[in-house]
Design a protein around this motif. Structure first.
Motif, PDB file in Angstrom:
ATOM      1  N   PHE A  40      73.731  34.836  45.719  1.00 36.35           N
ATOM      2  CA  PHE A  40      72.461  34.127  45.827  1.00 36.35           C
ATOM      3  C   PHE A  40      72.418  33.186  47.027  1.00 36.35           C
ATOM      4  N   THR A  89      71.579  24.465  44.983  1.00 35.20           N
ATOM      5  CA  THR A  89      71.004  25.778  44.674  1.00 35.20           C
ATOM      6  C   THR A  89      70.345  25.746  43.294  1.00 35.20           C
ATOM      7  N   SER A 148      67.069  23.831  43.697  1.00 33.69           N
ATOM      8  CA  SER A 148      66.021  24.524  44.453  1.00 33.69           C
ATOM      9  C   SER A 148      65.371  25.638  43.649  1.00 33.69           C
ATOM     10  N   TYR A 149      66.098  26.202  42.678  1.00 34.70           N
ATOM     11  CA  TYR A 149      65.526  27.256  41.832  1.00 34.70           C
ATOM     12  C   TYR A 149      64.820  26.692  40.595  1.00 34.70           C
ATOM     13  N   PRO A 188      62.044  22.985  42.701  1.00 36.68           N
ATOM     14  CA  PRO A 188      62.189  22.830  44.155  1.00 36.68           C
ATOM     15  C   PRO A 188      61.780  21.459  44.697  1.00 36.68           C
ATOM     16  N   ALA A 243      64.705  18.922  43.920  1.00 37.48           N
ATOM     17  CA  ALA A 243      65.994  19.628  43.970  1.00 37.48           C
ATOM     18  C   ALA A 243      67.182  18.676  43.914  1.00 37.48           C
ATOM     19  N   THR A 291      64.601  32.673  51.800  1.00 36.73           N
ATOM     20  CA  THR A 291      65.525  31.797  51.077  1.00 36.73           C
ATOM     21  C   THR A 291      65.879  32.364  49.707  1.00 36.73           C
ATOM     22  N   ALA A 292      65.182  33.418  49.286  1.00 31.14           N
ATOM     23  CA  ALA A 292      65.434  34.034  47.980  1.00 31.14           C
ATOM     24  C   ALA A 292      65.370  35.548  48.104  1.00 31.14           C
ATOM     25  N   ALA A 335      64.861  37.726  44.798  1.00 30.78           N
ATOM     26  CA  ALA A 335      63.519  37.624  44.229  1.00 30.78           C
ATOM     27  C   ALA A 335      62.511  38.384  45.090  1.00 30.78           C
ATOM     28  N   ARG A 379      65.017  34.138  39.436  1.00 39.66           N
ATOM     29  CA  ARG A 379      65.153  32.705  39.721  1.00 39.66           C
ATOM     30  C   ARG A 379      65.999  32.020  38.654  1.00 39.66           C
ATOM     31  N   ALA A 388      69.573  33.053  39.162  1.00 43.95           N
ATOM     32  CA  ALA A 388      70.192  32.338  40.282  1.00 43.95           C
ATOM     33  C   ALA A 388      70.626  30.945  39.870  1.00 43.95           C
ATOM     34  N   ALA A 389      69.771  30.254  39.117  1.00 41.73           N
ATOM     35  CA  ALA A 389      70.117  28.908  38.658  1.00 41.73           C
ATOM     36  C   ALA A 389      71.327  28.943  37.728  1.00 41.73           C
TER      37      ALA A 389
END
Length: 422
Positions: free
Chosen positions: A36, A115, A118-119, A122, A125, A257-258, A261, A277, A280-281
């Motif tokens: 990610f 990270t 941001s997920y 955002p 963050a 950035t993703a 996704a 998302r 990723a988190a």
């Protein structure tokens, strides 16, 4: 050795992790940090040569894993290459490896915390990142067994999300095999830089070695767990990277950035993007959990030898964890999470960890045949690969890495000089 409780006055940790938990901790350290966070900067560096960079990073990681596994079986103690370098090369080299690891992986912790932020949220963050650090430091504080259980859940969820991404991409009509071609945009230097950045994604397998005092039957478990975790991660990375490139192409991967996704959206399944998302988190949380675990154990080993404040060497009488080291690392990461930049932390972290593994490979070279020395080509390729990839990283990362390593060496020399004249 049994997993019985250690007496309250003991300064050693409890051995209660088996092969499965050791592999899962290694996977938890890798899958969140890598897939990610590293694909976009690697594609920016190498374009369509990203897959070559992944292959090169995997070769270096394999050599490092093999050297680390042989050394970990011989020295099943907390501290990893800090211990190996000290025992095989001398006190200074062990210290330098430990310093590079603690500094580099502390930056990785901040990158993973950000990270998560941001997920999840955002616009907030940094606040979410600090909260994540506090929560996971608390989880580690009450015992590694609980941390291993949580990591098992995280890895299962993340692998399920990544499998969904690969399936969505490969079964869509948006794939184009031409996007995998290594074209004119893939320079040799770019591929090396991509490999250095992608190495960040492979560095988690050493977390198994740094837990050497908490693994049952470490002489057998550690050499089996490290290559298993690395091999599973490589298969996952290759499948995801190929799938995303087939759908987006290297240029679009480099400018997002993703990327995962965006890939499922391009594949015609926008409803899957929120799931990615969340995945990723969760992946970043799993990586952060294992990173704090590993850095605190190396801090414990260095504090035992008074390279760091000796008060950090304490082991909690009830939870049998290095609680002061964990709290100190958690506090530093929380501060960094309030100010750090995610992408910049990746290059800086890679430099410190590549320096760490260069010492590991050099240490493995000095093993005798009856001590489990790997084939000679393994530490040679590993050492050379680590140094080449470290200095192929973006210039800002190289300069910052050299400065921090030099500062650590200077601090070591100053401490020795003061002790000599005392």
């Amino acid at each position: 050795m049994s997993g019985a409780a250690v007496p309250a006055g003991s300064r050693e940790l409890r051995r209660h992790l088996g092969l499965f938990d050791a592999v899962v901790i290694g996977l938890g350290s890798m899958v969140g940090a890598g897939i990610f966070a590293s694909l976009a900067p690697a594609a920016s560096a190498a374009g369509s040569g990203l897959l070559l960079g992944l292959a090169l990073a995997a070769v270096v990681a394999y050599c490092n894993a093999t050297s680390s596994a042989r050394l970990a079986a011989r020295y099943p103690q907390s501290g990893g290459t800090y211990v190996y370098g000290r025992e095989q090369l001398g006190d200074f080299w062990g210290y330098l490896a430990g310093w590079g690891f603690v500094v580099g992986k502390t930056a990785s912790c901040a990158a993973m915390a950000l990270t998560v932020g941001s997920y999840v949220w955002p616009s907030q963050a940094h606040a979410v990142a600090i909260a994540a650090v506090v929560a996971l430091t608390a989880v580690n504080y009450v015992g590694v067994q609980k941390a291993a259980w949580l990591t098992r859940v995280v890895v299962a969820l993340v692998l399920a999300v990544l499998a969904a991404v690969v399936t969505a991409c490969l079964t869509s009509g948006a794939t184009d095999a031409a996007r995998l071609d290594v074209g004119a945009d893939a320079s040799f230097g770019g591929v090396l830089q991509a490999a250095g950045l992608l190495f960040f994604a492979f560095a988690g397998y050493a977390r198994i070695a740094t837990l050497g005092e908490e693994v049952r039957d470490p002489e057998r478990t550690i050499p089996r767990a490290i290559p298993l975790a690395l091999g599973i991660a490589l298969v996952v990375y290759a499948a995801v990277a190929v799938s995303v490139l087939l759908v987006l192409g290297p240029h679009r991967v480099a400018h997002t950035t993703a990327p995962l996704a965006d890939a499922v959206r391009a594949a015609g399944l926008p409803g899957l993007a929120p799931v990615v998302r969340v995945g990723a988190a969760i992946a970043a949380l799993g990586s952060l959990l294992a990173l704090i675990l590993g850095v605190s154990r190396t801090t414990l080993a260095m504090a035992r030898d008074r390279h760091l404040p000796h008060t950090l060497a304490a082991v909690h009488p009830r939870f049998q964890v290095p609680h002061r080291a964990e709290l100190a690392i958690g506090a530093v990461v929380a501060v960094l999470s309030a100010t750090a930049d995610v992408r910049g932390a990746i290059g800086f972290s890679s430099f410190g960890v590549l320096a760490y593994y260069a010492v590991a490979n050099a240490s493995a070279w000095t093993l005798a045949p009856d001590e489990g020395r790997p084939p000679r080509t393994v530490p040679i390729v590993g050492t050379a690969g680590c140094l080449v990839l470290a200095f192929a990283l973006p210039l800002a990362s190289v300069l910052a890495g050299v400065a921090v390593i030099a500062a650590g060496a200077a601090a070591y020399g100053l401490r020795k000089a003061i002790a000599h004249h005392a």
